[in-house]
Design an enzyme around this catalytic site. Structure first.
Site, PDB file in Angstrom:
ATOM      1  N   HIS A 305      15.831  23.896  52.115  1.00 50.22           N
ATOM      2  CA  HIS A 305      15.644  23.125  53.348  1.00 50.22           C
ATOM      3  C   HIS A 305      14.208  23.279  53.821  1.00 50.22           C
ATOM      4  O   HIS A 305      13.560  22.290  54.142  1.00 50.22           O
ATOM      5  CB  HIS A 305      16.649  23.592  54.395  1.00 50.22           C
ATOM      6  CG  HIS A 305      16.651  22.771  55.635  1.00 50.22           C
ATOM      7  ND1 HIS A 305      16.889  21.419  55.622  1.00 50.22           N
ATOM      8  CD2 HIS A 305      16.434  23.116  56.945  1.00 50.22           C
ATOM      9  CE1 HIS A 305      16.820  20.950  56.862  1.00 50.22           C
ATOM     10  NE2 HIS A 305      16.554  21.955  57.679  1.00 50.22           N
ATOM     11  N   GLU A 316      16.509  31.312  55.430  1.00 50.62           N
ATOM     12  CA  GLU A 316      17.033  30.698  54.208  1.00 50.62           C
ATOM     13  C   GLU A 316      16.730  31.559  52.986  1.00 50.62           C
ATOM     14  O   GLU A 316      17.588  31.733  52.110  1.00 50.62           O
ATOM     15  CB  GLU A 316      16.451  29.304  54.020  1.00 50.62           C
ATOM     16  CG  GLU A 316      17.048  28.575  52.817  1.00 50.62           C
ATOM     17  CD  GLU A 316      16.587  27.132  52.701  1.00 50.62           C
ATOM     18  OE1 GLU A 316      17.108  26.421  51.816  1.00 50.62           O
ATOM     19  OE2 GLU A 316      15.698  26.702  53.473  1.00 50.62           O
TER      20      GLU A 316
END
Length: 417
Positions: A305, A316
């Site tokens: 992302h 992440e």
């Protein structure tokens, strides 16, 4: 369960207005950022974005039809047309069971440009209620799916997915599920967005979500860099033709990749911020791997992302290391948002296409604009900084997350009969 393959691709992006041009942009590491031309942004905190360049809808569709559509829907039509043509569907409509061909399309915001224009004209018109009769159809998110189906006569499943920046990934997962369950033979899926407007830029500025690096806009999208200061707004669209394997083989279709797994979770944590430890992000990747019947060692590349925000990028990568362990150091990771900017609801679609192009061309797109290492990021991870890398990509994972805590992961692999 039926096997599901990708038989067509279409893209209109800030770094290329077709799949071939998009591929060239990814391979060369081109930045799509520039000063905003869609309106005068000189008084905004951010006056740059990743716009689609040299786009004239009249080159792709009838002028009268184009006026009935918001820009996000025009992008949808252009991307879908390219994907449908690459899949050869436009030449085989009479041979298809159109009741089993559907459209599932994603967008996070939809026709913001049209809504904004109508409100401005209402105010400047002294409150006279003279709205355009196409205002509502141009604004609503589901209109893109509807217009694609109307053009081609696709009478199967037809709706829109809305989950902020995860919208088109959720559309793709839903299409995958409908086909593997045997409910449709073919689904046109993907997403589009056109939120580079006064309201879009001003709204994200108010949230402090956008980069304000106006003096160096070309390098403003800096995922994983120590000096990243927010995302760069992008626009465009991406389309994928998902098809049941035997159906594709019977009609002699080109197969670009196989869709093998998908997952969706919720952070259940905060309206806009990710969970700092990436708990549900870890979970969504595990779900996708289990769904695909794969292990961590099977993945060669993750398109993350990676929006270039201080909190999101670190969370992440923590989640990836939780899931992949030592394999995290053997694979490539990159954020193509460093080139395209953040296409919001269309991000998942164009990043899924980036994964498929990586599989087909044996390369990993780069994370450009890296200058300074972040002490919170493990330096042993191969984040594919600044230049594309050549390597065989057997399987690729695409992560997409949205405001509201929406998480989605899709896995593609090289097709083997």
């Amino acid at each position: 369960m039926k096997r599901v393959v990708v038989t067509g691709l279409g893209a209109i992006t800030p770094i290329g207005n077709s799949v071939a041009a998009y591929l060239d942009g990814l391979q060369s590491g081109r930045s799509g950022a520039n000063i905003i031309t869609r309106f005068d942004a000189s008084n905004f905190k951010t006056n740059f974005a990743c716009e689609v360049k040299n786009f004239d809808p009249d080159e792709f569709m009838d002028k009268k039809e184009a006026r009935k559509m918001d820009l996000f829907c025009q992008f949808a039509m252009v991307a879908a047309d390219e994907a449908i043509a690459k899949a050869g569907l436009d030449q085989q409509l009479e041979q298809l069971d159109l009741d089993r061909v559907g459209v599932i399309w994603g967008a996070g915001i939809g026709g913001l440009r049209s809504l904004e224009k109508e409100i401005e004209e209402f105010i400047t018109g002294n409150g006279a209620p003279r709205y355009n009769p196409f205002m509502i159809p141009k604004m609503i998110i589901d209109i893109a799916a509807g217009m694609i189906s109307i053009k081609y006569g696709f009478r199967g499943i037809n709706y829109a997915t809305v989950s902020a920046c995860a919208s088109s990934s959720h559309a793709l997962i839903n299409a995958f599920d409908y086909i593997r369950l045997g409910k449709n033979d073919i689904i046109v899926t993907g997403g589009s967005e056109a939120a580079i407007t006064k309201a879009g830029v001003g709204g994200f500025n108010a949230m402090k979500a956008l980069s304000t690096r106006n003096d160096d806009f070309l390098t403003a999208s800096r995922p994983f860099d120590a000096e990243r200061d927010g995302f760069v707004l992008g626009e465009g669209g991406g389309a994928l033709i998902l098809e049941e394997l035997e159906h594709a083989q019977k009609r002699g279709a080109t197969i670009y990749a196989e869709v093998v797994g998908g997952g969706a979770t919720s952070d259940a944590y905060h309206m806009t911020a990710p969970h700092p430890e990436g708990i549900s992000v870890s979970k969504v990747m595990r779900i996708a791997l289990e769904d695909a019947g794969m292990t961590a060692e099977d993945i060669d590349y993750i398109n993350v992302h990676g929006t270039s925000t201080p909190l999101g990028d670190v969370a992440e990568l923590k989640a990836i290391q939780q899931v992949f362990g030592e394999q995290a150091y053997q694979m490539n990771i990159s954020s193509t948002k460093s080139m395209t900017g953040h296409l919001l609801g269309a991000a998942g679609a164009i990043e899924a296409i980036a994964c498929i192009l990586a599989i087909n061309h044996n390369f990993v797109p780069p994370t450009i604009n890296h200058f300074n290492d972040d002490a919170e990021i493990d330096g042993r991870l191969n984040l594919t900084f600044n230049e594309a890398q050549q390597r065989p990509v057997r399987a690729a994972m695409s992560n997409t997350f949205g405001f509201g805590g929406h998480n989605s992961t899709v896995i593609f692999k090289r097709f083997e009969n």
